[in-house]
Design a protein around this motif. Structure first.
Motif, short mmCIF file in Angstrom:
data_model
loop_
_atom_site.label_atom_id
_atom_site.label_comp_id
_atom_site.label_asym_id
_atom_site.label_seq_id
_atom_site.Cartn_x
_atom_site.Cartn_y
_atom_site.Cartn_z
N PHE A 18 0.74 -1.21 0.16
CA PHE A 18 -0.01 -0.09 -0.01
C PHE A 18 0.82 1.38 -0.02
O PHE A 18 0.38 2.33 -0.48
N GLU A 19 2.16 0.97 0.27
CA GLU A 19 3.09 2.20 0.32
C GLU A 19 3.23 2.62 -1.16
O GLU A 19 3.27 3.72 -1.75
N LEU A 20 3.54 1.39 -1.96
CA LEU A 20 3.89 1.42 -3.26
C LEU A 20 2.50 2.14 -4.02
O LEU A 20 2.82 3.11 -4.93
N HIS A 21 1.45 1.34 -3.63
CA HIS A 21 0.24 1.90 -4.27
C HIS A 21 0.08 3.44 -4.27
O HIS A 21 -0.36 4.36 -4.89
N ARG A 22 0.26 3.78 -2.89
CA ARG A 22 0.02 5.42 -2.71
C ARG A 22 0.83 6.42 -3.27
O ARG A 22 0.45 7.17 -3.76
N ARG A 23 1.98 5.61 -3.48
CA ARG A 23 3.15 6.61 -4.26
C ARG A 23 3.30 6.23 -6.06
O ARG A 23 4.28 6.74 -6.41
N VAL A 163 11.36 0.24 1.66
CA VAL A 163 11.28 -0.89 1.21
C VAL A 163 10.65 -0.63 -0.03
O VAL A 163 10.98 -1.26 -1.01
N ALA A 164 9.63 0.14 -0.22
CA ALA A 164 8.71 0.47 -1.33
C ALA A 164 9.72 1.17 -2.50
O ALA A 164 9.64 0.82 -3.67
N ASP A 165 10.82 1.86 -1.93
CA ASP A 165 11.78 2.69 -2.91
C ASP A 165 12.41 1.64 -3.46
O ASP A 165 13.21 1.63 -4.69
N THR A 166 13.01 0.70 -2.74
CA THR A 166 14.00 -0.39 -3.45
C THR A 166 13.25 -1.16 -4.37
O THR A 166 13.75 -1.76 -5.19
N ILE A 167 12.04 -1.78 -4.01
CA ILE A 167 11.25 -2.27 -5.15
C ILE A 167 10.95 -1.59 -6.25
O ILE A 167 11.40 -2.10 -7.41
N LEU A 174 9.02 4.69 -11.27
CA LEU A 174 9.09 6.03 -10.56
C LEU A 174 8.20 6.44 -9.73
O LEU A 174 6.98 6.58 -9.80
N LEU A 175 8.47 6.45 -8.29
CA LEU A 175 7.48 6.82 -7.21
C LEU A 175 7.43 8.19 -6.83
O LEU A 175 8.43 8.83 -7.09
N THR A 176 6.37 8.70 -6.31
CA THR A 176 6.18 10.14 -6.04
C THR A 176 7.01 10.35 -4.59
O THR A 176 7.23 9.24 -4.00
N PRO A 177 7.57 11.34 -4.55
CA PRO A 177 8.63 11.52 -3.19
C PRO A 177 7.66 10.85 -1.85
O PRO A 177 6.50 11.47 -1.90
N ASN A 178 8.46 10.67 -0.88
CA ASN A 178 7.83 10.19 0.22
C ASN A 178 8.11 11.50 1.18
O ASN A 178 9.18 11.80 1.52
#
Length: 200
Positions: A18-23, A163-167, A174-178
């Motif tokens: 869900f952290e991945l999903h959020r970002r 962990v989400a960043d590593t995945i 590309l994830l949005t910044p945390n």
């Protein structure tokens, strides 16, 4: 693209998903546990067991993920413990054989770390309701350490966001910044846990 997040029970799969999903814009979370619990509810209590042993569950997961991946224009995130190599080949291997790109990640940690996470999840800290998961820790970690379950991510000293960043880096996403601070990150993890508590 399918992103399968594997790991022991209590290893942080759902939080990472869900952290991945959020970002990750356009992503969805598809949890195979829902199908498993539904199949178990259809059977008399005396016949209920590990739903992963049901061919219908494995076939259903593969078919639903095939449909989701083909019909959805974005990453499909799958948080699910899957440590039987035959079942893994059936589902993940079957999806790859059908032409799907499946990025698989096993979240690894020392047993004491997993115990601590299990102790802290839920409304009240403790391991009373987690006996089944506690009893599976060593077996899960041993099986997942096999090269067949790569890519492995050691999570003992990583936050959920890390962990989400590593995945994401490994999968080329590309994830949005945390921008969460420690307090907000804790509240977000707690809210995710509450949303996924089960009475089964």
């Amino acid at each position: 693209m399918l992103i399968w997040i594997n790991g022991p029970f209590g290893g942080g799969k759902t939080a990472a998903a869900f952290e991945l999903h959020r970002r990750l814009a356009g992503s969805v979370v598809s949890d195979p546990e829902h199908l498993g619990f539904g199949l178990n509810r259809m059977m008399p209590p005396a016949l209920r067991g590990d739903f992963q042993d049901l061919p219908a569950w494995r076939r259903g997961v593969r078919e639903v993920l095939d449909l989701a991946s083909r019909g959805h224009d974005g990453p499909v995130i799958v948080p699910m413990t899957l440590v039987d190599s035959g079942y893994f080949a059936d589902i993940v291997g079957g999806l790859r054989g059908s032409g799907h790109v499946v990025h698989h990640f096993a979240l690894m940690a020392e047993p004491i770390t997993v115990l601590r996470r299990l102790h802290n999840r839920g409304f009240w800290p403790g391991l009373k309701r987690e006996r089944w998961a506690v009893g599976r820790i060593d077996d899960c970690l041993t099986r997942l350490s096999s090269p067949a379950f790569a890519t492995h991510i050691a999570t003992d000293h990583l936050t959920v966001a890390q962990v989400a960043d590593t995945i994401a880096r490994s999968a080329g996403l590309l994830l949005t910044p945390n921008v969460d601070g420690p307090v907000r990150a804790h509240l977000r993890r707690y809210a995710t846990t509450l949303r996924h508590l089960r009475a089964d």
